[in-house]
Structure formats: C-alpha cells, structure tokens
Design a protein around this motif. Sequence first.
Motif, PDB file in Angstrom:
ATOM      1  N   ALA A  99      35.038  53.844  36.144  1.00 48.81           N
ATOM      2  CA  ALA A  99      33.779  53.428  36.269  1.00 48.81           C
ATOM      3  C   ALA A  99      33.674  52.381  36.690  1.00 48.81           C
ATOM      4  O   ALA A  99      34.838  51.749  37.013  1.00 48.81           O
ATOM      5  N   ARG A 100      33.083  51.631  38.071  1.00 46.52           N
ATOM      6  CA  ARG A 100      32.851  50.172  39.066  1.00 46.52           C
ATOM      7  C   ARG A 100      31.860  49.718  38.394  1.00 46.52           C
ATOM      8  O   ARG A 100      31.161  49.770  38.359  1.00 46.52           O
ATOM      9  N   ILE A 101      32.037  48.385  37.856  1.00 42.66           N
ATOM     10  CA  ILE A 101      31.176  47.443  37.287  1.00 42.66           C
ATOM     11  C   ILE A 101      31.477  46.428  37.875  1.00 42.66           C
ATOM     12  O   ILE A 101      32.533  45.904  38.702  1.00 42.66           O
ATOM     13  N   ALA A 102      30.404  44.948  38.709  1.00 43.25           N
ATOM     14  CA  ALA A 102      30.456  43.893  39.232  1.00 43.25           C
ATOM     15  C   ALA A 102      29.096  43.497  38.461  1.00 43.25           C
ATOM     16  O   ALA A 102      27.903  43.796  38.287  1.00 43.25           O
ATOM     17  N   PHE A 103      29.537  42.137  38.291  1.00 45.35           N
ATOM     18  CA  PHE A 103      28.342  41.112  37.916  1.00 45.35           C
ATOM     19  C   PHE A 103      27.368  40.293  38.657  1.00 45.35           C
ATOM     20  O   PHE A 103      28.388  39.104  39.921  1.00 45.35           O
ATOM     21  N   GLY A 104      26.130  39.477  39.318  1.00 46.34           N
ATOM     22  CA  GLY A 104      26.380  38.408  39.329  1.00 46.34           C
ATOM     23  C   GLY A 104      25.513  37.490  39.367  1.00 46.34           C
ATOM     24  O   GLY A 104      24.951  37.940  37.877  1.00 46.34           O
ATOM     25  N   GLY A 105      24.957  36.595  39.454  1.00 48.49           N
ATOM     26  CA  GLY A 105      24.811  35.358  38.755  1.00 48.49           C
ATOM     27  C   GLY A 105      25.852  34.907  37.677  1.00 48.49           C
ATOM     28  O   GLY A 105      25.084  33.752  36.392  1.00 48.49           O
ATOM     29  N   LEU A 106      26.910  34.747  37.741  1.00 50.20           N
ATOM     30  CA  LEU A 106      27.376  34.563  36.656  1.00 50.20           C
ATOM     31  C   LEU A 106      28.901  33.705  37.349  1.00 50.20           C
ATOM     32  O   LEU A 106      29.828  32.940  36.236  1.00 50.20           O
ATOM     33  N   ALA A 107      29.179  33.833  38.508  1.00 53.28           N
ATOM     34  CA  ALA A 107      30.522  33.466  38.790  1.00 53.28           C
ATOM     35  C   ALA A 107      30.183  32.578  40.503  1.00 53.28           C
ATOM     36  O   ALA A 107      28.796  32.832  41.082  1.00 53.28           O
ATOM     37  N   HIS A 108      30.959  31.867  40.912  1.00 52.98           N
ATOM     38  CA  HIS A 108      30.597  31.734  42.323  1.00 52.98           C
ATOM     39  C   HIS A 108      31.681  32.667  43.014  1.00 52.98           C
ATOM     40  O   HIS A 108      30.934  32.135  44.351  1.00 52.98           O
ATOM     41  N   LYS A 109      31.801  33.870  42.568  1.00 50.99           N
ATOM     42  CA  LYS A 109      31.542  35.084  44.093  1.00 50.99           C
ATOM     43  C   LYS A 109      31.103  35.318  43.111  1.00 50.99           C
ATOM     44  O   LYS A 109      31.303  36.242  41.628  1.00 50.99           O
ATOM     45  N   PRO A 110      30.842  37.410  43.304  1.00 53.94           N
ATOM     46  CA  PRO A 110      30.184  38.562  42.356  1.00 53.94           C
ATOM     47  C   PRO A 110      31.650  38.691  41.825  1.00 53.94           C
ATOM     48  O   PRO A 110      33.225  39.181  42.019  1.00 53.94           O
ATOM     49  N   TRP A 111      31.627  39.101  40.612  1.00 47.25           N
ATOM     50  CA  TRP A 111      32.587  39.433  39.386  1.00 47.25           C
ATOM     51  C   TRP A 111      32.478  40.922  39.185  1.00 47.25           C
ATOM     52  O   TRP A 111      32.239  41.486  38.907  1.00 47.25           O
ATOM     53  N   ARG A 112      33.488  40.867  39.765  1.00 47.39           N
ATOM     54  CA  ARG A 112      34.059  42.595  38.945  1.00 47.39           C
ATOM     55  C   ARG A 112      34.588  42.354  38.007  1.00 47.39           C
ATOM     56  O   ARG A 112      35.726  41.760  37.394  1.00 47.39           O
TER      57      ARG A 112
END
Length: 330
Positions: free
Chosen positions: A258-271
């Motif tokens: 799997a490859r997953i990253a979050f936006g809107g949660l951290a100071h950077k794109p959150w892998r």
Amino acid sequence: MREFAYERATDAGQAVTAVLADPEAVFLGAGTNLVDHLKLGITAPGRLVDVSRLPFDEIIERPGGGMRIGAAVRNADLAAHPLIRARYPMLSAALLAGASAQLRNLATTGGNLLQRTRCAYFQDPSTPCNKREPGSGCSAIGGCDREHAVLGASDQCIATHPSDMAVAMAALDAVVRVLGARGEREIPVTRLHRLPDAEPDRDTVLEHGDLITAVELPALDWARRSTYRKVRDRASYAFALVSVAAALDLADGVVRDARIAFGGLAHKPWRAYDAEAALRGKAATEANFAAAAEAELAAARPQRQNGFKIPLARGVLVATLRELTEQESR
C-alpha cells in the motif's frame, strides 16, 4: 511593496548563479504564491530571478515505465496528461482538487511543491508568527486552530502544508531533482518538506540557490489502482481539512502492499508508513482498514478546535481504501 531588481534567466546554471550571488534573491516561476506574499508584505526579496522561460515544461516517459515531469509543467497539463491519468490517477485527481482552473493553468509543478502555508496568522503581518518572523510566537496556538496540524506539530508552529499535488507525490515516492551550489542532486519528496521543530520558518531542506528542475515518478504498476479523496469546507476553491492519497496492491483479497499519504494533518505531506505496515499481508476488510488508520493516528495531538480531524481522517482513509477494494472486485 518594496522595490526589487528583476532579471530573466536564460539557462538553469545562470539562474542558480544569480541567486547564489545575492542573499536577498529568490526564483520567480508562475508567481501564484510569491506575488500574493509580496502584496501582503509577508516577504520582500531584493531580487527576482525569473525562471519561467527555462525549458522545463516537458513530461517524458522514462525507461522502465516511470515519468519525468519538468518543474515548469503547468498543473492543468500534468493533470490532463494521458499517461499520468492512466498510471498515476491519484496524482491527476489531486491536481484537479486543488485551486481553481485559472490557477491550475498557470501554477507549475516546482512551484506547487514549494507553496507556503495558508495559515491566516502567517498571512497577517500584524500578528506574531514564528514562520514569518522567528521568535515572535505562534498566534495559532491558543487562537483559531480549527484548520491546523494534529500530527508533527511543535510548540513553535502548528500550520499545515497546503498542496494537494505534494500529498500524491509523497505517496508515489516521487524524487525531486535539484540544481544548486553543490551541483545536481536528488531529494525524495518525503524528505523535501520539514516538520517545524525549532525552525518553523524553514519549509523545506532546500538551500539558498537550489532550483527544482524536475520531479521523477518511479514505475509502480499497481498505482493504476489509486485515488485521492479531499474533504474541505466548500466543494471547490478550498484547502483540505483532511485528504488522502492511496494506492493498493491486492491479490485474492489480501493487501500485498500500500501507499498512503495524508494532507491537511501536518506541516508537510504526511506519509502514513505505520498504516501501510499495518495493512501488508492483511485481508482487505473494513476492520483492518480502521486498524491501519488507528495505527497511524495514534500519535495525533489535537489543539482546542481541531480534534474532529482525527475521526475524520480515520473515516476518510477507511472510505478511500474501501473504494479501491471495490474497484478491484469489479
């Protein structure tokens, strides 16, 4: 607006040399972020070195199936490219979820990666902001923090990174090619952006004079089964409260990778490495998706008004993974 010198670079080497020679110089691409900051008084460089005419506007298929994206490729062109849409649908979807059509027609790949935070306090020079003026304080801590970080924040800054494209790039293990004082080098997107720590004014690991020339996407056949989901206050023209870029490699109902990253949660794109690890070798079930989300979000630390982001992120990830699983079964 403070007066500044302007020059147009004719090649990448000249552009880098010009910026290295002047501590107050910065690169100017499309300017969709920089010009706003000039108007607001957030930044006041003494020299702008225009790199918008450099020949970095091509999307090239690499041997083995990867892609090389020039730093000057427009967001709209990248989103519409047939190979990007076919091989990396999460990236195309992320680009189309960002900004407006007018901005996508102007904004570039390199500039998108280097967007600065959209924190309201950062954009208001009348308020203290450690990102804008180190040591002045963070007005968001104890202030209006609804849109701010729940992962990776520090007592210096709780702002979030605004890019949608960068979230997909992080999930895809993209690599940024940079030209600077040390010559040409490569930086994984997952290492390009920094968490605030004690230096919130430094958004990236780039050094003065570093110029992004291209982004390279690795061949990842199962990224064809990928998507980007964005939750925001308005249906368009709004930054993510939570977003997820995800791809699944499935075999007989089991998650091989799997490859997953979050936006809107951290100071950077959150892998989401913990979520990925929790999924590998597990059945593609909603219960396992929820357990993977819990593994990633266990370290979340909400502020006064943004605790809703944690269950929201959990729900968005589960829904996204369920969608990808259903695509496989069709």
